[in-house]
Design a protein around this motif. Structure first.
Motif, PDB file in Angstrom:
ATOM      1  N   PRO A  41     -20.055   5.823  -6.422  1.00 36.04           N
ATOM      2  CA  PRO A  41     -19.281   6.149  -5.221  1.00 36.04           C
ATOM      3  C   PRO A  41     -19.790   5.362  -4.014  1.00 36.04           C
ATOM      4  O   PRO A  41     -20.969   5.063  -3.895  1.00 36.04           O
ATOM      5  CB  PRO A  41     -19.540   7.652  -5.044  1.00 36.04           C
ATOM      6  N   GLY A  42     -18.849   5.014  -3.141  1.00 38.70           N
ATOM      7  CA  GLY A  42     -19.226   4.356  -1.894  1.00 38.70           C
ATOM      8  C   GLY A  42     -18.955   2.869  -1.833  1.00 38.70           C
ATOM      9  O   GLY A  42     -18.929   2.281  -0.754  1.00 38.70           O
ATOM     10  N   ALA A  49     -10.038   2.806  -5.518  1.00 37.78           N
ATOM     11  CA  ALA A  49      -9.523   3.818  -6.440  1.00 37.78           C
ATOM     12  C   ALA A  49      -9.115   5.083  -5.701  1.00 37.78           C
ATOM     13  O   ALA A  49      -8.072   5.690  -5.997  1.00 37.78           O
ATOM     14  CB  ALA A  49     -10.562   4.131  -7.505  1.00 37.78           C
ATOM     15  N   ARG A  50      -9.915   5.501  -4.738  1.00 38.43           N
ATOM     16  CA  ARG A  50      -9.605   6.734  -4.005  1.00 38.43           C
ATOM     17  C   ARG A  50      -8.423   6.542  -3.045  1.00 38.43           C
ATOM     18  O   ARG A  50      -7.570   7.432  -2.904  1.00 38.43           O
ATOM     19  CB  ARG A  50     -10.852   7.238  -3.270  1.00 38.43           C
ATOM     20  N   LEU A  51      -8.359   5.399  -2.404  1.00 40.96           N
ATOM     21  CA  LEU A  51      -7.220   5.109  -1.535  1.00 40.96           C
ATOM     22  C   LEU A  51      -5.931   5.078  -2.346  1.00 40.96           C
ATOM     23  O   LEU A  51      -4.916   5.688  -1.961  1.00 40.96           O
ATOM     24  CB  LEU A  51      -7.442   3.764  -0.837  1.00 40.96           C
ATOM     25  N   LEU A  52      -5.977   4.385  -3.472  1.00 46.25           N
ATOM     26  CA  LEU A  52      -4.803   4.295  -4.334  1.00 46.25           C
ATOM     27  C   LEU A  52      -4.481   5.639  -4.964  1.00 46.25           C
ATOM     28  O   LEU A  52      -3.318   6.054  -5.020  1.00 46.25           O
ATOM     29  CB  LEU A  52      -5.044   3.242  -5.418  1.00 46.25           C
ATOM     30  N   GLY A  53      -5.513   6.336  -5.458  1.00 46.26           N
ATOM     31  CA  GLY A  53      -5.297   7.611  -6.119  1.00 46.26           C
ATOM     32  C   GLY A  53      -4.661   8.640  -5.209  1.00 46.26           C
ATOM     33  O   GLY A  53      -3.744   9.374  -5.610  1.00 46.26           O
ATOM     34  N   VAL A  66     -10.439  10.204  -9.593  1.00 49.82           N
ATOM     35  CA  VAL A  66     -11.376   9.092  -9.752  1.00 49.82           C
ATOM     36  C   VAL A  66     -12.599   9.551 -10.530  1.00 49.82           C
ATOM     37  O   VAL A  66     -13.193  10.585 -10.232  1.00 49.82           O
ATOM     38  CB  VAL A  66     -11.802   8.529  -8.383  1.00 49.82           C
ATOM     39  N   GLU A  67     -12.966   8.770 -11.534  1.00 48.32           N
ATOM     40  CA  GLU A  67     -14.171   9.041 -12.328  1.00 48.32           C
ATOM     41  C   GLU A  67     -15.065   7.806 -12.277  1.00 48.32           C
ATOM     42  O   GLU A  67     -14.682   6.736 -12.750  1.00 48.32           O
ATOM     43  CB  GLU A  67     -13.811   9.366 -13.775  1.00 48.32           C
ATOM     44  N   ASN A  68     -16.250   7.947 -11.707  1.00 51.64           N
ATOM     45  CA  ASN A  68     -17.196   6.835 -11.621  1.00 51.64           C
ATOM     46  C   ASN A  68     -18.017   6.754 -12.897  1.00 51.64           C
ATOM     47  O   ASN A  68     -18.748   7.682 -13.221  1.00 51.64           O
ATOM     48  CB  ASN A  68     -18.103   7.004 -10.410  1.00 51.64           C
ATOM     49  N   ARG A  69     -17.875   5.661 -13.634  1.00 51.31           N
ATOM     50  CA  ARG A  69     -18.641   5.424 -14.863  1.00 51.31           C
ATOM     51  C   ARG A  69     -19.595   4.262 -14.605  1.00 51.31           C
ATOM     52  O   ARG A  69     -19.226   3.097 -14.704  1.00 51.31           O
ATOM     53  CB  ARG A  69     -17.714   5.075 -16.019  1.00 51.31           C
ATOM     54  N   VAL A  70     -20.830   4.580 -14.255  1.00 53.09           N
ATOM     55  CA  VAL A  70     -21.804   3.559 -13.896  1.00 53.09           C
ATOM     56  C   VAL A  70     -22.608   3.162 -15.127  1.00 53.09           C
ATOM     57  O   VAL A  70     -22.918   3.996 -15.972  1.00 53.09           O
ATOM     58  CB  VAL A  70     -22.747   4.085 -12.793  1.00 53.09           C
ATOM     59  N   GLY A 188     -28.813  -4.242  -4.963  1.00 53.01           N
ATOM     60  CA  GLY A 188     -27.842  -3.704  -4.032  1.00 53.01           C
ATOM     61  C   GLY A 188     -27.720  -4.564  -2.784  1.00 53.01           C
ATOM     62  O   GLY A 188     -28.657  -5.271  -2.390  1.00 53.01           O
ATOM     63  N   ALA A 189     -26.555  -4.470  -2.147  1.00 54.26           N
ATOM     64  CA  ALA A 189     -26.286  -5.277  -0.959  1.00 54.26           C
ATOM     65  C   ALA A 189     -27.043  -4.781   0.262  1.00 54.26           C
ATOM     66  O   ALA A 189     -27.393  -5.578   1.136  1.00 54.26           O
ATOM     67  CB  ALA A 189     -24.785  -5.290  -0.679  1.00 54.26           C
ATOM     68  N   GLY A 190     -27.306  -3.466   0.335  1.00 51.09           N
ATOM     69  CA  GLY A 190     -27.987  -2.903   1.496  1.00 51.09           C
ATOM     70  C   GLY A 190     -29.359  -3.506   1.747  1.00 51.09           C
ATOM     71  O   GLY A 190     -29.635  -4.006   2.849  1.00 51.09           O
ATOM     72  N   PRO A 191     -30.256  -3.478   0.755  1.00 49.28           N
ATOM     73  CA  PRO A 191     -31.578  -4.087   0.952  1.00 49.28           C
ATOM     74  C   PRO A 191     -31.512  -5.575   1.255  1.00 49.28           C
ATOM     75  O   PRO A 191     -32.312  -6.087   2.044  1.00 49.28           O
ATOM     76  CB  PRO A 191     -32.279  -3.826  -0.397  1.00 49.28           C
ATOM     77  N   ALA A 192     -30.548  -6.268   0.639  1.00 54.47           N
ATOM     78  CA  ALA A 192     -30.395  -7.705   0.899  1.00 54.47           C
ATOM     79  C   ALA A 192     -30.020  -7.945   2.356  1.00 54.47           C
ATOM     80  O   ALA A 192     -30.581  -8.820   3.030  1.00 54.47           O
ATOM     81  CB  ALA A 192     -29.328  -8.287  -0.030  1.00 54.47           C
ATOM     82  N   MET A 193     -29.076  -7.153   2.862  1.00 55.96           N
ATOM     83  CA  MET A 193     -28.654  -7.314   4.250  1.00 55.96           C
ATOM     84  C   MET A 193     -29.780  -6.949   5.213  1.00 55.96           C
ATOM     85  O   MET A 193     -29.955  -7.586   6.260  1.00 55.96           O
ATOM     86  CB  MET A 193     -27.426  -6.444   4.520  1.00 55.96           C
ATOM     87  N   ASN A 194     -30.577  -5.940   4.874  1.00 53.88           N
ATOM     88  CA  ASN A 194     -31.707  -5.564   5.725  1.00 53.88           C
ATOM     89  C   ASN A 194     -32.678  -6.727   5.900  1.00 53.88           C
ATOM     90  O   ASN A 194     -33.179  -6.982   7.010  1.00 53.88           O
ATOM     91  CB  ASN A 194     -32.452  -4.362   5.126  1.00 53.88           C
ATOM     92  N   ASP A 195     -32.927  -7.442   4.812  1.00 51.26           N
ATOM     93  CA  ASP A 195     -33.857  -8.570   4.894  1.00 51.26           C
ATOM     94  C   ASP A 195     -33.244  -9.766   5.615  1.00 51.26           C
ATOM     95  O   ASP A 195     -33.962 -10.556   6.233  1.00 51.26           O
ATOM     96  CB  ASP A 195     -34.333  -8.974   3.496  1.00 51.26           C
TER      97      ASP A 195
END
Length: 325
Positions: A41-42, A49-53, A66-70, A188-195
């Motif tokens: 999620p997120g 999927a959530r906007l379309l659903g 919506v079912e998140n299958r990670v 993940g993109a978050g840690p990359a952007m932080n650096d």
């Protein structure tokens, strides 16, 4: 007489199949439909999927859940949908970074992007933007190209993981520039952007929503959109072609696929509903606020697009020798 009877039975059988297909088209959906997302999620896929659903739930009168299958770099979700009953009640929200890249990244996949699915509709596309740390001595894309060529192998670029679209885009950019850059994969993109903001990383290629605030407050600098058009969230940022690097385009996309063998009337009814939804002003507004834009394709168009994208990304991944984690 027997031949005539056999022909009559075959005709009746064919007519019966057609009648059942038409009946299923008329009634579909009669219960909740599950949209399987190959991500947590997120993220962009979950948002799509959530906007379309939500919109399909209102349009068709049945819940689209919506079912998140990670797991497995998206392969777990793809396998689950490929093996589901072909009745239109289990759908895959496919992300280009897995759907047309994984076949070249992972040998012996248990699913095939063409043979395992019935294309339903392309929904959204997500352009990417080239951003650099604020104190990198470049002001525009031409400066970056010149700097990379003067200092081959000195620039590093961040991604959210090996084999991701950010990784592929970084290697493609380095090839077009004609100078190597060092890839630094993150989880993940978050840690990359932080650096990148901290100045540890020089460069990143990502979607606009992740960087708009940081660009506006001067924490990082946006050099060019890797797309055919400028983005409304960053209207002053030129495209790569406008900035002097034609041919560099990096757009992710999200589409709906059903299991192979799903009846054509069900696919067509669902695709038509998605087309209507993507034309709604509220859907367009919310998608553009997320950094994406509606890009509907019907089943035949999506089938051709999938085959083309599969060939393009497979060739690129092999040519650049990109490996998954």
């Amino acid at each position: 007489m027997m031949r005539s009877t056999r022909r009559g039975l075959i005709a009746l059988g064919t007519a019966g199949i057609a009648m059942r297909a038409r009946a299923q088209e008329t009634r579909y959906p009669e219960r909740a439909v599950t949209i399987v997302v190959p991500a947590a999620p997120g993220g962009g896929g979950d948002f799509t999927a959530r906007l379309l659903g939500d919109a399909l739930t209102r349009s068709l009168g049945q819940a689209f859940v919506v079912e998140n299958r990670v797991g497995g770099s998206g392969n777990v979700a793809s396998i689950a949908v490929a093996r589901a009953a072909p009745d239109g009640y289990t759908l895959l929200l496919a992300y280009s970074g897995t759907h047309v890249a994984n076949p070249a990244l992972f040998p012996n996949l248990a699913w095939d992007p063409v043979r395992s699915f019935a294309p339903v509709a392309l929904v959204l596309r997500a352009p990417h933007v080239i951003v650099v740390k604020k104190d990198l001595p470049v002001r525009d894309l031409a400066d970056l190209v010149a700097y990379a060529r003067r200092h081959p192998g000195k620039l590093n670029y961040a991604s959210s993981g090996a084999g991701t679209i950010q990784h592929i885009g970084g290697e493609q950019l380095a090839q077009l520039i004609g100078a190597p850059m060092v890839h630094v994969p993150y989880r993940g993109a978050g840690p990359a952007m932080n650096d990148l903001v901290a100045g540890t990383m020089d460069l990143m290629i990502t979607t606009p929503p992740a960087v708009v605030g940081l660009v506006r407050d001067g924490s990082i600098r946006a050099l060019a959109m890797a797309s055919r058009a400028r983005h409304p969230m960053l209207p002053d940022v030129p495209t790569a072609a406008e900035a002097g690097l034609p041919g560099f385009e990096l757009e992710a996309w999200f589409g709906i696929y059903a299991p192979a063998g799903t009846l054509a009337p069900v696919v067509e009814r669902l695709s038509a509903a998605i087309r209507r939804v993507t034309e709604m002003p509220e859907f367009r507004r919310r998608s553009e606020e997320s950094g994406t834009y509606p890009a509907y394709m019907n089943p035949a168009e999506l089938a051709a697009f999938t085959a083309s994208e599969l060939a393009t990304w497979s060739d690129l991944i092999r040519r650049l020798d990109i490996k998954a984690e």
